[in-house]
Design a protein around this motif. Structure first.
Motif, PDB file in Angstrom:
ATOM      1  N   ARG A 186      67.354  19.501  60.575  1.00  0.00           N
ATOM      2  CA  ARG A 186      66.236  19.136  61.451  1.00  0.00           C
ATOM      3  C   ARG A 186      66.618  19.337  62.922  1.00  0.00           C
ATOM      4  NH1 ARG A 186      64.505  19.757  57.228  1.00  0.00           N
ATOM      5  NH2 ARG A 186      64.112  18.196  55.628  1.00  0.00           N
ATOM      6  N   TRP A 187      67.886  19.103  63.219  1.00  0.00           N
ATOM      7  CA  TRP A 187      68.383  19.354  64.583  1.00  0.00           C
ATOM      8  C   TRP A 187      68.277  20.850  64.890  1.00  0.00           C
ATOM      9  CZ3 TRP A 187      74.269  19.888  65.633  1.00  0.00           C
ATOM     10  CH2 TRP A 187      74.498  20.095  66.988  1.00  0.00           C
ATOM     11  N   ALA A 188      68.690  21.676  63.936  1.00  0.00           N
ATOM     12  CA  ALA A 188      68.621  23.130  64.132  1.00  0.00           C
ATOM     13  C   ALA A 188      67.172  23.596  64.278  1.00  0.00           C
ATOM     14  CB  ALA A 188      69.291  23.843  62.959  1.00  0.00           C
ATOM     15  N   GLU A 189      66.260  22.974  63.525  1.00  0.00           N
ATOM     16  CA  GLU A 189      64.843  23.340  63.648  1.00  0.00           C
ATOM     17  C   GLU A 189      64.310  22.991  65.034  1.00  0.00           C
ATOM     18  OE1 GLU A 189      63.005  21.318  60.390  1.00  0.00           O
ATOM     19  OE2 GLU A 189      64.031  22.568  58.892  1.00  0.00           O
ATOM     20  N   ALA A 190      64.768  21.875  65.598  1.00  0.00           N
ATOM     21  CA  ALA A 190      64.374  21.516  66.961  1.00  0.00           C
ATOM     22  C   ALA A 190      64.889  22.552  67.957  1.00  0.00           C
ATOM     23  CB  ALA A 190      64.912  20.125  67.308  1.00  0.00           C
ATOM     24  N   MET A 191      66.147  22.997  67.751  1.00  0.00           N
ATOM     25  CA  MET A 191      66.702  24.053  68.613  1.00  0.00           C
ATOM     26  C   MET A 191      65.856  25.319  68.521  1.00  0.00           C
ATOM     27  SD  MET A 191      70.834  24.187  68.534  1.00  0.00           S
ATOM     28  CE  MET A 191      71.324  23.335  67.075  1.00  0.00           C
ATOM     29  N   ARG A 192      65.434  25.648  67.292  1.00  0.00           N
ATOM     30  CA  ARG A 192      64.632  26.858  67.084  1.00  0.00           C
ATOM     31  C   ARG A 192      63.294  26.748  67.814  1.00  0.00           C
ATOM     32  NH1 ARG A 192      63.631  28.721  60.993  1.00  0.00           N
ATOM     33  NH2 ARG A 192      62.686  26.652  60.859  1.00  0.00           N
ATOM     34  N   GLU A 193      62.674  25.578  67.739  1.00  0.00           N
ATOM     35  CA  GLU A 193      61.380  25.415  68.407  1.00  0.00           C
ATOM     36  C   GLU A 193      61.513  25.529  69.912  1.00  0.00           C
ATOM     37  OE1 GLU A 193      57.828  22.101  68.849  1.00  0.00           O
ATOM     38  OE2 GLU A 193      58.968  22.185  66.979  1.00  0.00           O
ATOM     39  N   ILE A 194      62.519  24.869  70.476  1.00  0.00           N
ATOM     40  CA  ILE A 194      62.697  24.918  71.931  1.00  0.00           C
ATOM     41  C   ILE A 194      63.077  26.326  72.376  1.00  0.00           C
ATOM     42  CG2 ILE A 194      64.157  24.069  73.819  1.00  0.00           C
ATOM     43  CD1 ILE A 194      64.166  21.351  72.267  1.00  0.00           C
ATOM     44  N   SER A 195      63.914  27.005  71.580  1.00  0.00           N
ATOM     45  CA  SER A 195      64.298  28.380  71.889  1.00  0.00           C
ATOM     46  C   SER A 195      63.068  29.286  71.927  1.00  0.00           C
ATOM     47  CB  SER A 195      65.294  28.884  70.846  1.00  0.00           C
ATOM     48  OG  SER A 195      65.615  30.230  71.063  1.00  0.00           O
ATOM     49  N   GLY A 196      62.143  29.054  70.978  1.00  0.00           N
ATOM     50  CA  GLY A 196      60.897  29.835  70.963  1.00  0.00           C
ATOM     51  C   GLY A 196      60.065  29.574  72.195  1.00  0.00           C
ATOM     52  N   ARG A 197      59.993  28.322  72.629  1.00  0.00           N
ATOM     53  CA  ARG A 197      59.231  27.987  73.842  1.00  0.00           C
ATOM     54  C   ARG A 197      59.844  28.652  75.070  1.00  0.00           C
ATOM     55  NH1 ARG A 197      54.555  25.048  72.242  1.00  0.00           N
ATOM     56  NH2 ARG A 197      55.138  23.512  70.663  1.00  0.00           N
ATOM     57  N   LEU A 198      61.178  28.799  75.054  1.00  0.00           N
ATOM     58  CA  LEU A 198      61.869  29.432  76.184  1.00  0.00           C
ATOM     59  C   LEU A 198      61.800  30.956  76.125  1.00  0.00           C
ATOM     60  CD1 LEU A 198      65.069  27.178  76.276  1.00  0.00           C
ATOM     61  CD2 LEU A 198      63.238  27.214  77.963  1.00  0.00           C
ATOM     62  N   GLU A 199      61.203  31.472  75.018  1.00  0.00           N
ATOM     63  CA  GLU A 199      61.065  32.922  74.809  1.00  0.00           C
ATOM     64  C   GLU A 199      62.425  33.614  74.758  1.00  0.00           C
ATOM     65  OE1 GLU A 199      58.389  34.334  77.797  1.00  0.00           O
ATOM     66  OE2 GLU A 199      56.777  32.992  77.168  1.00  0.00           O
ATOM     67  N   GLU A 200      63.404  32.927  74.161  1.00  0.00           N
ATOM     68  CA  GLU A 200      64.726  33.536  73.995  1.00  0.00           C
ATOM     69  C   GLU A 200      64.698  34.505  72.806  1.00  0.00           C
ATOM     70  OE1 GLU A 200      67.488  29.793  75.533  1.00  0.00           O
ATOM     71  OE2 GLU A 200      67.021  29.979  73.418  1.00  0.00           O
TER      72      GLU A 200
END
Length: 584
Positions: free
Chosen positions: A334-348
C-alpha cells in the motif's frame, strides 16, 4: 524570516506553489487557510512541489503556503509508548475527543502530552562529561518500559546542572550541558526528522535469532535479531494474524505496529484487540510496550509514505535506549501504491507496472534502517530493530515489482499460500517457496543453547518435505499404494511434520507459543518415528500396521502439552515409539 508562497496548481495530494525561494527540500509546510500539513518534494526556481498529508478537496489557487523552517519530524519522549497515532504522529484518541469519529482536516493536536508530569530520576551527575546517547535520567513510562532520557545525538559536553528527583513535564529543562563555553538546555522531549536515520556506532553480525515461538518461523525460516523479513501473500492467507502473533510473542522489548493503507475493518480489529491483549512476559496489557500507527486505505495517500518513516524513527529512538524492537509494517504494497500515485501526479517517468523508478531504493532505505547495532554513547549498548514487512501482491502474483524488490533486500521470505489457508493450515507458510538466509549465521546460537545436532535435525526434516513434493507427483498418477513401503513411510512422516509440527493454533492457550527446546524435541520425536518405522518396514512389517500404532495419536497431541510437563511427556512418547515399532 517566514517564507510564504501561493498555490498555483492542485493535483490531488500534490500542489504547486510559487514565491517559495529560500525554502528547502523536505521542509514541512502549512497549506491553505486550513493549514494542512505538507512536505516539499521538488524545488525549481521559486516554485515548490508539495505533497499534502491530508485531503486537499476545496483548496483553491491563490491560498497561502507557509514554511515552518524544519523537516517533517516526530516528537520523542515519555508518552509515546502505548499511544495510537495516525501516519504523521497525531494521537487518534485525542483527535476523536476533539473532532468526533472522523479526522477533521487541518486539526492540530500535540503528539505527546506537554502538560503531564513524569517522575524523573537522575542517573548522571553534575560534572560528568557526556556525549550523544548517554543516559541523563530515567522515567517509568509504563509498567513494561523504563524510559531512558538520553543526551541528544548531536550534543556533547559537561553536565553543568541536573534536575533532582521529582515530577517534570517533557518541556521543562532537566539538565544543562556546557561545551566550548556555550550552555545548552536539555528537555525530556526530542524532535527528529523522520527521513533521517538516527546514528549508531556500528552494525553487528546477525547471529542471534529473534525467537517468535512459531515453529515454522523459528525452526525452518528463522529471522535474526536486527534482520528483515517479508511476508507476501494474497488476500485471506493470514498475513495480519501472522504479524499479530509475532507482535505478541517475538523476543523483543518494544513492538511498533504500522497499519499502512490496510482496510479499515482490519485496522479496527488490531486497534480493538491490542489494548486488551495480555503481555505473556509481564502479565500486563501488551499495549504497555506497543506503539500503534494506523493509516487506513481511506486516509490520504501521502500520509502512507510518512507512516512507515514515523514508525521506524520511533523504533530507532527506543533502540538507542538499549531495547530490542520488533517493527511490523502491514503492508508495504500500500505504501508503494501511494508512491505510484504521487509519482503519477508529478508526471514522472513510470517504471515497471507504473511504479516509480526509485521504488527499489525507497524500499531499501526503509529496510536498511533495521539492524542489530552498537548504540552511541560513552557506554555503548547492543540493541536491535527487526523489521517484518507484509506484502500484498495483486492476485498473489509474487513476480510483481514490490515483492521482487523486497526479496532483493530481505533475507527471510515467508511465502503465504492461499491453498494452505483454504485447507485451514495456519500459519500458511509454504515450506517449498520460503527461505531464510540467516540459518548459517544463527546456527551457533541453536547449537549452544538448544542442541548440538539442531542444524542436522532441521535439514533432515526439510529434505523429507522436499521429497514429499516429488512423491506426490507419482501418487497423483498411480495412487499411494503403488509406492514402495519405505516411500509410504516417508509420506506418513511428512504428513506428521505438516499437521503436527508446522500447523500451529494461534487461539490455543498452549499451542500459541512453542519454546525453542520444545520445537527441537517435537521435531526429534517425529524423526525418531520415521527412523523406527523404516527399520520396521525393512523387517517386513506392513506400513498399514505402523500407521495404526497407538503412539501416533500421542505424537499428534504433543504440541498441546504444557511446557512444564513437556520434558517428561516427550520421553514417554519417544519410549513408546521405540517399543511399539519394535513389537509391530
Amino acid at each position: 524570516m517566514i517564507i510564504e508562497g501561493k498555490i498555483i496548481k492542485i493535483a490531488g495530494p500534490v500542489i504547486v506553489a510559487d514565491g517559495m525561494r529560500g525554502a528547502q527540500m523536505l521542509e514541512m509546510v502549512r497549506v491553505g487557510e486550513q493549514k494542512l500539513i505538507g512536505e516539499i518534494i521538488e524545488l525549481e526556481g521559486d516554485t515548490a512541489t508539495i505533497q499534502v498529508y491530508e485531503e486537499t478537496a476545496g483548496i483553491q489557487p491563490g491560498e497561502v503556503v507557509e514554511c515552518t523552517g524544519g523537516a517533517l519530524s516526530v516528537e520523542l519522549g515519555p508518552g509515546v509508548m502505548s499511544s495510537i497515532f495516525d501516519g504523521i504522529q497525531r494521537p487518534l484518541r485525542i483527535i476523536r475527543e476533539e473532532s468526533g469519529d472522523f479526522i477533521a482536516r487541518g486539526i492540530d493536536v500535540e503528539s505527546v502530552d506537554k502538560e503531564k508530569k513524569w517522575e524523573f530520576k537522575p542517573v548522571a551527575k553534575v560534572g560528568d562529561v557526556v556525549t550523544g546517547g548517554d543516559v541523563l535520567g530515567e522515567v517509568q513510562e509504563t509498567s513494561a518500559v523504563l524510559h531512558k532520557i538520553l543526551v541528544p545525538p548531536t550534543m556533547e559536553g559537561t553536565v553543568k546542572s541536573l534536575a533532582s528527583e521529582g515530577e517534570y513535564t517533557v518541556l521543562e529543562d532537566i539538565a544543562e550541558i556546557e561545551a566550548d563555553g556555550e550552555v545548552k538546555a536539555v528537555q525530556m522531549l526530542q524532535k527528529w526528522p523522520v527521513k533521517k536515520s538516527r546514528p549508531y556506532v556500528r552494525k553487528l553480525d546477525p547471529d542471534i535469532p529473534l525467537v517468535t515461538g512459531q515453529r515454522a518461523q523459528d525452526t525452518f525460516f528463522s529471522v535474526a535479531k536486527g534482520g528483515a523479513a517479508a511476508i507476501p501473500g494474497p488476500f485471506g492467507s493470514g498475513k495480519t494474524v501472522t504479524q499479530q502473533q509475532l507482535a505478541k510473542w517475538a523476543d523483543a522489548d518494544i513492538v511498533v505496529y504500522i497499519g499502512c493503507g490496510e482496510r479499515g475493518n482490519e485496522m479496527t480489529e488490531v486497534l480493538t484487540e491490542f489494548p486488551y491483549l495480555d503481555d505473556p512476559k509481564t502479565g500486563n496489557p501488551l499495549m504497555d510496550r506497543t506503539v500503534l500507527i494506523a493509516n487506513t486505505s481511506n486516509m490520504p495517500v501521502a500520509a502512507r509514505e510518512a507512516c512507515v518513516y514515523t514508525g521506524i524513527t520511533i523504533a530507532e529512538y527506543y533502540r538507542d535506549q538499549g531495547y530490542d524492537v520488533a517493527l511490523m509494517a502491514d503492508s508495504t504494497s500500500r505504501w508503494a501504491e501511494a508512491m505510484r500515485e504521487i509519482s503519477g501526479r508529478l508526471e514522472e517517468m513510470p517504471g515497471e507496472e507504473g511504479y516509480p523508478a526509485y521504488l527499489a531504493s525507497r524500499l531499501a532505505q526503509f529496510y536498511e534502517r533495521a539492524g542489530r547495532v552498537e548504540t552511541i554513547g560513552s557506554e555503548s549498548k547492543e540493541a536491535s530493530i527487526s523489521v517484518v514487512g507484509a506484502v500484498s501482491p495483486p492476485g498473489g502474483d509474487l513476480s510483481e515489482p514490490v515483492t521482487q524488490n523486497t526479496l532483493r533486500i530481505c533475507k527471510v521470505f515467508w511465502a503465504l499460500d492461499a491453498s494452505l489457508a483454504d485447507k485451514r493450515h495456519f500459519p500458511s507458510i509454504d515450506w517449498l517457496q520460503s527461505y531464510s538466509l540467516y540459518v548459517d549465521s544463527i546456527e551457533g546460537w541453536w547449537t549452544e543453547n538448544i542442541a548440538a545436532d539442531w542444524r542436522e535435525t532441521r535439514d533432515q526434516a526439510m529434505s523429507l518435505l522436499q521429497k514429499e513434493s516429488e512423491l506426490q507427483e507419482i501418487v497423483q498418477l498411480v495412487g499411494p499404494d503403488a509406492l514402495p513401503e519405505a516411500d509410504q513411510a516417508t509420506l506418513e512422516t511428512t504428513r506428521m511434520l505438516r499437521e503436527d509440527f508446522l500447523q500451529q493454533n494461534a487461539f490455543d492457550d498452549v499451542d500459541t507459543y512453542c519454546a525453542p527446546d520444545k520445537q527441537y524435541k517435537m521435531l526429534k520425536t517425529i524423526l525418531l518415528f520415521y527412523k523406527e518405522s523404516l527399520a520396521a518396514v525393512n523387517r517386513g512389517v506392513s506400513i498399514h500396521d505402523i500407521v495404526a500404532l497407538p503412539v501416533k495419536e500421542e505424537i499428534g497431541k504433543m504440541k498441546y502439552v504444557p511446557q512444564e510437563e513437556f520434558a517428561s511427556k516427550i520421553e514417554e512418547i519417544q519410549a513408546a515409539i521405540t517399543k511399539q515399532c519394535s513389537e509391530a
